[in-house]
Design a protein around this motif. Sequence first.
Motif, mmCIF file in Angstrom:
data_model
loop_
_atom_site.group_PDB
_atom_site.id
_atom_site.type_symbol
_atom_site.label_atom_id
_atom_site.label_comp_id
_atom_site.label_asym_id
_atom_site.label_seq_id
_atom_site.Cartn_x
_atom_site.Cartn_y
_atom_site.Cartn_z
ATOM 1 N N HIS A 92 44.295 28.105 32.850
ATOM 2 C CA HIS A 92 44.195 29.012 31.691
ATOM 3 C C HIS A 92 45.220 30.139 31.796
ATOM 4 O O HIS A 92 45.949 30.435 30.837
ATOM 5 N N PHE B 163 48.761 28.896 31.102
ATOM 6 C CA PHE B 163 49.044 28.700 29.679
ATOM 7 C C PHE B 163 49.239 30.030 28.958
ATOM 8 O O PHE B 163 50.070 30.144 28.063
ATOM 9 N N LEU C 16 52.284 28.906 26.535
ATOM 10 C CA LEU C 16 51.978 27.536 26.138
ATOM 11 C C LEU C 16 50.641 27.440 25.401
ATOM 12 O O LEU C 16 50.385 26.447 24.714
ATOM 13 N N ILE C 17 49.825 28.458 25.544
ATOM 14 C CA ILE C 17 48.513 28.449 24.884
ATOM 15 C C ILE C 17 48.648 28.433 23.368
ATOM 16 O O ILE C 17 47.732 28.040 22.646
ATOM 17 N N TYR D 123 50.337 26.363 21.847
ATOM 18 C CA TYR D 123 50.283 24.943 21.501
ATOM 19 C C TYR D 123 48.868 24.383 21.597
ATOM 20 O O TYR D 123 48.551 23.376 20.970
ATOM 21 N N VAL D 124 48.052 25.019 22.452
ATOM 22 C CA VAL D 124 46.654 24.582 22.621
ATOM 23 C C VAL D 124 45.733 25.800 22.472
ATOM 24 O O VAL D 124 45.107 26.232 23.437
ATOM 25 N N PRO D 125 45.665 26.386 21.286
ATOM 26 C CA PRO D 125 44.880 27.616 21.080
ATOM 27 C C PRO D 125 43.393 27.446 21.374
ATOM 28 O O PRO D 125 42.677 28.424 21.549
ATOM 29 N N GLY D 126 42.948 26.195 21.467
ATOM 30 C CA GLY D 126 41.537 25.968 21.783
ATOM 31 C C GLY D 126 41.139 26.534 23.137
ATOM 32 O O GLY D 126 39.966 26.813 23.385
ATOM 33 N N LEU D 127 42.120 26.734 24.030
ATOM 34 C CA LEU D 127 41.839 27.295 25.357
ATOM 35 C C LEU D 127 41.531 28.790 25.313
ATOM 36 O O LEU D 127 41.028 29.350 26.287
ATOM 37 N N THR E 69 38.488 30.963 27.001
ATOM 38 C CA THR E 69 37.774 30.146 27.988
ATOM 39 C C THR E 69 38.108 30.532 29.432
ATOM 40 O O THR E 69 37.579 29.929 30.367
ATOM 41 N N VAL F 8 41.275 27.309 14.618
ATOM 42 C CA VAL F 8 42.606 27.348 15.221
ATOM 43 C C VAL F 8 43.434 28.473 14.634
ATOM 44 O O VAL F 8 44.151 29.188 15.354
ATOM 45 N N LYS G 296 42.435 31.830 16.112
ATOM 46 C CA LYS G 296 42.913 31.992 17.484
ATOM 47 C C LYS G 296 44.424 32.218 17.532
ATOM 48 O O LYS G 296 44.921 33.047 18.296
#
Length: 382
Positions: free
Chosen positions: A54, A57, A62-63, A65-69, A72, A124, A127
């Motif tokens: 976490h 990212f 890089l987060i 690209y994967v905002p779902g993280l 968390t 998304v 975030k």
Amino acid sequence: MNIQLQFDFYSLFGLVAISHGIFLLIFIASKHYKSISYRLLSFILFVLLFEIIHDFFVNTKLILYVPGLLSTGNIFSYCIGPLIFLYILSLTRPLFKLKYLHFLHFIPFVLYNTFNLPKYLQTVSQKLSFLNYYYSSLESNPKYFFETRGFTDIFTGFLRYDVHKIIYVAIAFYFFLTYKKKILNEYSNIEKTNVRWMKTILYGYLTIWLLIPIQRFSGFFDVDVILIKNLSYLLLPLHIYFISFIIFSQQSSSKLVLKNKTSSEIDKEELQKIIQKSNASLVEEKLYLNPDLTLTLLAEKIAVREHTLSMAINKILQINFFDYVNKQRVAEAQKLLRDSEKKQFTVEYIGTLSGFSSKATFYRAFVKHTGKTPGQFSKSLS
């Protein structure tokens, strides 16, 4: 989306730690899957890996690209303390088994994540909006979030996340110290035992977790908050290398098993006789030269019960078995240091000849019983 990724030394350090952590998980799964202690250690490793990934990212952006993280990072925050506590418990209790009662320690974990469920379920777009705001704010003013949140809010975060871990490590320390006290009453050498690395892991975690608040409050002091923040990214990866040290130290360590002792009392005169018998055997036969001498071996030699011998040493001499034997080894070392024919030997070799298994133990015992280091003692003779 115009993203400028950020890769630096700290990101690379985290990436190497992630790779190393994955290797360790595979190693534990293939070699030690039957051991409860190793299973608990693998859970600790998994939690740390998740937090490091976490952070990696977030630090590299890089987060985006994967905002779902997002949000968390602290999902397992209330697991790490209980896991370390149970891990130490499994090492200090030979018959340890996980029970349903142990899962009560994870109630805060369930409550925390239930409370934060709305954050996890944000869309998304929500975030991404926050992340863009977060990065732009930090670029314009590195102390922005310190100034916005304020001291009270950050202190509340410290109480919420860090104190929970520190309390659990403190409790684990209590069980470790109780275990160590019993070990010192039965063994004369603890260098190659689980005591050494249990102490290392507890001191290591406590040190790292006490350093984390420095980063939390750095914005309120005249320091480089970016540097402090980057250094804080090194702490969790260091956990991985720390666990690696523990795992491979365990390969050559022996788990000590303490025997149950009866509570029968023996009169002082009888205990005195046992000490005289023990001293005669220990000194005349130089049993202390055996670096792996244990209470069991000495008790068998003088034909008394282990508990009785331990009681005699504790009550009559008022020391533990570890110090009882090492006192004789120090006396032997002093004798060798006085011997002109041994002048060509190094101080460390003198320690080995006296029954000590390591340089560190030799120096600690020598200073404890003489008030001087072996080198200082040797110089005082000339």
